[in-house]
Design an enzyme around this catalytic site. Structure first.
Site, PDB file in Angstrom:
ATOM      1  N   ASN A 108     -57.224  39.533  62.028  1.00  0.00           N
ATOM      2  CA  ASN A 108     -56.257  40.499  62.551  1.00  0.00           C
ATOM      3  C   ASN A 108     -55.657  40.095  63.890  1.00  0.00           C
ATOM      4  O   ASN A 108     -55.101  40.918  64.607  1.00  0.00           O
ATOM      5  CB  ASN A 108     -56.946  41.873  62.691  1.00  0.00           C
ATOM      6  CG  ASN A 108     -58.054  41.830  63.737  1.00  0.00           C
ATOM      7  OD1 ASN A 108     -58.576  40.761  64.044  1.00  0.00           O
ATOM      8  ND2 ASN A 108     -58.418  42.974  64.287  1.00  0.00           N
ATOM      9  N   GLU A 109     -55.761  38.808  64.240  1.00  0.00           N
ATOM     10  CA  GLU A 109     -55.400  38.375  65.598  1.00  0.00           C
ATOM     11  C   GLU A 109     -54.022  38.848  66.051  1.00  0.00           C
ATOM     12  O   GLU A 109     -53.857  39.280  67.191  1.00  0.00           O
ATOM     13  CB  GLU A 109     -55.464  36.836  65.708  1.00  0.00           C
ATOM     14  CG  GLU A 109     -56.858  36.276  65.943  1.00  0.00           C
ATOM     15  CD  GLU A 109     -57.707  36.219  64.682  1.00  0.00           C
ATOM     16  OE1 GLU A 109     -57.264  36.735  63.637  1.00  0.00           O
ATOM     17  OE2 GLU A 109     -58.816  35.668  64.749  1.00  0.00           O
TER      18      GLU A 109
ATOM     19  N   LEU B  82     -64.760  37.855  68.062  1.00  0.00           N
ATOM     20  CA  LEU B  82     -65.012  37.402  69.434  1.00  0.00           C
ATOM     21  C   LEU B  82     -65.068  38.594  70.376  1.00  0.00           C
ATOM     22  O   LEU B  82     -64.353  39.592  70.186  1.00  0.00           O
ATOM     23  CB  LEU B  82     -63.895  36.452  69.875  1.00  0.00           C
ATOM     24  CG  LEU B  82     -63.667  35.237  68.979  1.00  0.00           C
ATOM     25  CD1 LEU B  82     -62.725  34.263  69.658  1.00  0.00           C
ATOM     26  CD2 LEU B  82     -64.981  34.554  68.634  1.00  0.00           C
TER      27      LEU B  82
ATOM     28  N   GLY C 102     -63.009  36.868  64.284  1.00  0.00           N
ATOM     29  CA  GLY C 102     -64.092  35.884  64.356  1.00  0.00           C
ATOM     30  C   GLY C 102     -65.200  36.169  63.349  1.00  0.00           C
ATOM     31  O   GLY C 102     -65.859  35.245  62.860  1.00  0.00           O
TER      32      GLY C 102
HETATM   33  C1  LIG Z   1     -51.590  29.030  69.018  1.00  0.00           C
HETATM   34  C2  LIG Z   1     -52.953  29.612  69.306  1.00  0.00           C
HETATM   35  C3  LIG Z   1     -53.912  28.634  69.713  1.00  0.00           C
HETATM   36  C4  LIG Z   1     -55.067  28.841  70.327  1.00  0.00           C
HETATM   37  C5  LIG Z   1     -55.872  30.024  70.536  1.00  0.00           C
HETATM   38  C6  LIG Z   1     -55.226  31.137  71.174  1.00  0.00           C
HETATM   39  C7  LIG Z   1     -55.645  32.372  71.093  1.00  0.00           C
HETATM   40  C8  LIG Z   1     -56.968  32.864  70.835  1.00  0.00           C
HETATM   41  C9  LIG Z   1     -57.293  33.273  69.497  1.00  0.00           C
HETATM   42  C10 LIG Z   1     -58.596  33.933  69.543  1.00  0.00           C
HETATM   43  C11 LIG Z   1     -59.078  34.312  68.206  1.00  0.00           C
HETATM   44  C12 LIG Z   1     -59.740  35.608  68.281  1.00  0.00           C
HETATM   45  C13 LIG Z   1     -60.615  36.026  67.438  1.00  0.00           C
HETATM   46  C14 LIG Z   1     -61.280  37.321  67.565  1.00  0.00           C
HETATM   47  O1  LIG Z   1     -62.297  37.517  66.974  1.00  0.00           O
HETATM   48  S1  LIG Z   1     -60.619  38.548  68.561  1.00  0.00           S
HETATM   49  C15 LIG Z   1     -61.567  39.981  68.269  1.00  0.00           C
HETATM   50  C16 LIG Z   1     -60.936  40.819  67.247  1.00  0.00           C
HETATM   51  N1  LIG Z   1     -61.769  41.949  66.912  1.00  0.00           N
HETATM   52  C17 LIG Z   1     -61.307  43.154  66.693  1.00  0.00           C
HETATM   53  O2  LIG Z   1     -60.131  43.397  66.751  1.00  0.00           O
HETATM   54  C18 LIG Z   1     -62.328  44.216  66.379  1.00  0.00           C
HETATM   55  C19 LIG Z   1     -62.118  45.427  67.191  1.00  0.00           C
HETATM   56  N2  LIG Z   1     -63.100  46.422  66.871  1.00  0.00           N
HETATM   57  C20 LIG Z   1     -62.976  47.281  65.869  1.00  0.00           C
HETATM   58  O3  LIG Z   1     -62.028  47.289  65.133  1.00  0.00           O
HETATM   59  C21 LIG Z   1     -64.094  48.252  65.697  1.00  0.00           C
HETATM   60  O4  LIG Z   1     -64.855  48.263  66.847  1.00  0.00           O
HETATM   61  C22 LIG Z   1     -64.990  47.944  64.488  1.00  0.00           C
HETATM   62  C23 LIG Z   1     -65.465  46.521  64.482  1.00  0.00           C
HETATM   63  C24 LIG Z   1     -64.227  48.262  63.223  1.00  0.00           C
HETATM   64  C25 LIG Z   1     -66.233  48.874  64.572  1.00  0.00           C
HETATM   65  O5  LIG Z   1     -65.828  50.205  64.711  1.00  0.00           O
HETATM   66  P1  LIG Z   1     -66.856  51.306  65.238  1.00  0.00           P
HETATM   67  O6  LIG Z   1     -68.155  51.141  64.558  1.00  0.00           O
HETATM   68  O7  LIG Z   1     -66.165  52.609  65.155  1.00  0.00           O
HETATM   69  O8  LIG Z   1     -67.150  50.904  66.758  1.00  0.00           O
HETATM   70  P2  LIG Z   1     -66.214  51.164  68.012  1.00  0.00           P
HETATM   71  O9  LIG Z   1     -64.826  50.833  67.733  1.00  0.00           O
HETATM   72  O10 LIG Z   1     -66.509  52.503  68.550  1.00  0.00           O
HETATM   73  O11 LIG Z   1     -66.788  50.051  69.029  1.00  0.00           O
HETATM   74  C26 LIG Z   1     -67.983  50.204  69.741  1.00  0.00           C
HETATM   75  C27 LIG Z   1     -67.809  49.570  71.092  1.00  0.00           C
HETATM   76  O12 LIG Z   1     -67.629  48.165  70.917  1.00  0.00           O
HETATM   77  C28 LIG Z   1     -66.411  47.755  71.530  1.00  0.00           C
HETATM   78  N3  LIG Z   1     -65.855  46.642  70.764  1.00  0.00           N
HETATM   79  C29 LIG Z   1     -65.455  46.664  69.500  1.00  0.00           C
HETATM   80  N4  LIG Z   1     -65.035  45.447  69.120  1.00  0.00           N
HETATM   81  C30 LIG Z   1     -65.179  44.644  70.165  1.00  0.00           C
HETATM   82  C31 LIG Z   1     -64.920  43.266  70.397  1.00  0.00           C
HETATM   83  N5  LIG Z   1     -64.439  42.441  69.459  1.00  0.00           N
HETATM   84  N6  LIG Z   1     -65.194  42.756  71.604  1.00  0.00           N
HETATM   85  C32 LIG Z   1     -65.691  43.535  72.594  1.00  0.00           C
HETATM   86  N7  LIG Z   1     -65.959  44.864  72.438  1.00  0.00           N
HETATM   87  C33 LIG Z   1     -65.708  45.394  71.231  1.00  0.00           C
HETATM   88  C34 LIG Z   1     -65.547  48.995  71.497  1.00  0.00           C
HETATM   89  O13 LIG Z   1     -64.535  48.922  72.450  1.00  0.00           O
HETATM   90  C35 LIG Z   1     -66.558  50.065  71.796  1.00  0.00           C
HETATM   91  O14 LIG Z   1     -66.824  50.003  73.182  1.00  0.00           O
HETATM   92  P3  LIG Z   1     -67.129  51.324  74.023  1.00  0.00           P
HETATM   93  O15 LIG Z   1     -67.313  50.862  75.415  1.00  0.00           O
HETATM   94  O16 LIG Z   1     -65.924  52.209  73.875  1.00  0.00           O
HETATM   95  O17 LIG Z   1     -68.358  51.904  73.401  1.00  0.00           O
END
Ligand SMILES: CC/C=C\C/C=C\CCCC/C=C/C(=O)SCCNC(=O)CCNC(=O)[C@H](O)C(C)(C)COP(=O)(O)OP(=O)(O)OC[C@H]1O[C@@H](n2cnc3c(N)ncnc32)[C@H](O)[C@@H]1OP(=O)(O)O
Length: 570
Positions: free
Chosen positions: A445-446, A377, A422
């Protein structure tokens, strides 16, 4: 304009209308449409998924276009349904006089339409509607809905009329449309009895489109006429939105609201807030009432047209191979395919379209961005957001997931890159997963973000890797390498990155050999419980998400996680 030209393109936006026909299954929606368009009635019942018709009129020298969306009575496709509410200008809500439940559905539908229109802040007025109590030819002994009861209810609601009809006996069908057109202030000549129906063959239609008269040379005929387009195809989501925006603009003008800001300046502040958003997506959000432009006013259309005409945003690319019946759906939102409202809406609609495409038997979910399946997400959707946007975002996620997990198609994930949270949910929701070997990771990994995987994420993981592994995986927010994922059953095969797609295609061959009906029944029975658990509490779940995610402590964790992502990069 030639006075004889009845061309689909010749109708100005102010003369284009969309009529949406809604109601439960088997109430006679298609029969009513068929009577109206072709004066035909077919006793056979074939469930409708979604039919689209177009009728062109030439009335008093002007060209009008009426699009008719004949919707499904069983509504397995919520995104398509919501879109029909949003894009409809006038509505026929059909119930059957021998089925009280179908009447109750009509009352619910009216509420849902009004809610949808209200959520689109550019359009607040109640649209014209008519209630059709169909099958009025049925014996009185079978009647479950009393005329007086409906008439009493309808007399209390605005811009709404009511008639009992019989599509079978052609009873009141003409009157039904006439009353609706009057209510909507459309030309009365659009009613079936007030224009000449032109039966037109394909060649003649093509001639008309090129501007060549289809009347005998020299003959003038200024009587109103109507022709059903033989080539009607449902417009794309993009065209739907352009047209809905055009309508909103018209209504705005009609209401003579003062000083409308230019969209380019009005939406500028949001470009930094929604990183890598396209104008298209901003417009869509604005249209959905989720982004309020500066000053809280509605944006100008002229600029929107220019934006829409820019190269396609296309966050979800669909490539359908009609020889094999296999569609490839690629997420395309660089840099990391994070799932925001826009992507989820596009994904939902793409899945719904494939679901209704009878030639499609399988779908491969993949990425157009190298090294990434999906980063899950979009964290920016959850950080410093508003309750309304959180709810809309969560609904879009629910719909996309219900469509994917509940799909009749064979679904395969080609995981050619990282797949956290997600992204992992999307992969797990497919029937089979092939992952690229190497540095990529997958998992829920939430907890590492200080958030909690919702029950339906957990359910899917439980079904995939069992209770013990899920318990560990979720508490630790564990991210697995491809080999580790293979060892716990989170993926089904691991191959070198350049062989992921070919491995999926090979695996698909054996799945395609299984007769669809038997496979679908089996899949449905295995997945029903999990699907039902969310379906039965979608609104509660969405509200819970919004309340949870906007808690101060959760926002603080998310802020820290975003900072850590940026720090890691630098
Ligand atoms: C009881 C509970 C009941 C109800 C619900 C309650 C709660 C809610 C639950 C919600 C469930 C959530 C689900 C999710 O999916 S949360 C998202 C989790 N994702 C991550 O943790 C991924 C994070 N990202 C990474 O680890 C890396 O980016 C990745 C994917 C390994 C890629 O690495 P790399 O190629 O090196 O790229 P960068 O890290 O440099 O990223 C480039 C750029 O993108 C931005 N970014 C990365 N991931 C996200 C993201 N998920 N959303 C938005 N933006 C993201 C990152 O910050 C960089 O941005 P920049 O501006 O620095 O260029």
């Amino acid at each position: 304009m030639s006075s004889h030209l009845v061309d689909e393109c010749a109708a100005p936006p102010k003369n284009c209308f969309r009529l949406v026909v809604l109601g439960t299954a088997r109430v006679g929606k298609t029969a009513i449409v068929s009577r109206f368009l072709f004066n035909q009635y077919d006793d056979q019942y074939t469930p409708t998924i979604e039919d689209f018709h177009r009728k062109m009129y030439r009335i008093r020298g002007e060209v009008y276009r009426l699009d008719i969306l004949d919707t499904s009575g069983v509504h397995p496709f919520p995104a398509m349904r919501r879109l029909s509410f949003l894009t409809g200008d006038l509505f026929i809500l059909v119930y059957s006089v021998d089925n009280y439940e179908s009447y109750m559905e009509v009352m619910r539908l009216r509420e849902q339409i009004l809610e949808s229109k209200a959520s689109c802040k550019t359009r607040t007025a109640a649209p014209p509607m008519i209630i059709a109590g169909n099958k009025a030819d049925r014996p009185e002994s079978e009647r479950e809905v009393l005329y007086d009861e409906v008439a009493k209810w309808v007399s209390t609601v605005k811009k709404c009329a009511f008639l009992e009809t019989s599509a079978k006996k052609n009873g009141n069908i003409n009157e039904l449309f006439q009353t609706l057109f009057e209510l909507a202030k459309l030309p009365p000549e659009m009613s079936p009895s007030l224009h000449r129906r032109v039966s037109i063959g394909d060649q003649a239609w093509e001639a008309a489109k090129k501007g060549i008269s289809f009347y005998p040379r020299g003959k003038q005929d200024d009587n109103p006429l109507g022709v059903v387009s033989p080539h009607a195809r449902r417009p794309s989501l993009r065209s739907d939105l352009i047209e809905a925006e055009a309508k909103a603009e018209q209504e705005q003008r009609r209401a003579e609201k003062p000083s409308i800001p230019k969209i380019s300046s009005a939406l500028s502040p949001y470009r930094s807030q929604y990183r890598s958003c396209t104008w298209m997506s901003l417009l869509r959000q604005a249209f959905q009432g989720l982004v309020r432009p500066a000053g809280g006013q509605v944006c100008r259309l002229q600029v929107q047209h220019r934006c829409y005409n820019a190269p396609a945003a296309g966050h979800v690319q669909v490539d359908m191979n009609s020889d094999t019946g296999v569609a490839t759906v690629r997420l395309n939102r660089p840099p990391v395919n994070s799932l925001n409202l826009d992507v989820l809406t596009e994904l939902s609609i793409a899945l719904e379209k494939l679901e209704t495409d009878r030639s499609c038997r399988a779908m491969v979910l993949a990425s157009a961005v190298p090294g990434i399946f999906s980063a899950g997400l979009d964290i920016m959707e959850m950080y410093k957001s508003t309750p309304e946007r959180c709810v809309a975002f969560w609904r879009a996620l629910q719909d996309a997931w219900l469509n994917l997990y509940g799909s009749r198609l064979i679904t395969m994930a080609a995981i050619e890159g990282h797949s956290p949270a997600g992204g992992c949910l999307l992969a797990m929701s497919c029937d089979y997963r092939v992952m690229a070997d190497g540095k990529f990771q997958i998992g829920l990994n939430e907890t590492r973000l200080g958030i909690v995987a919702p029950f339906w994420f957990t359910d899917v993981m439980l079904c995939t890797i069992g209770h013990r592994e899920t318990e560990k995986a979720l508490q630790l927010g564990a991210m697995y390498s491809a080999q580790q994922a293979l060892s716990i059953g989170l993926v089904d095969k691991v191959v070198p990155a350049d062989q992921v797609m070919s491995t999926v295609q090979t695996e698909l061959k054996s799945w395609l050999q299984i007769p669809d009906a038997a496979r679908v029944i089996t899949k449905t029975s295995m997945r029903k419980q999990v699907l039902d658990r969310l379906s039965s509490q979608k609104e509660k779940d969405a509200q819970f998400f919004a309340d949870f995610i906007l808690r101060e402590s959760v926002q603080k964790s998310l802020g820290a996680y975003i900072a850590s992502l940026q720090k890691r990069k630098s």
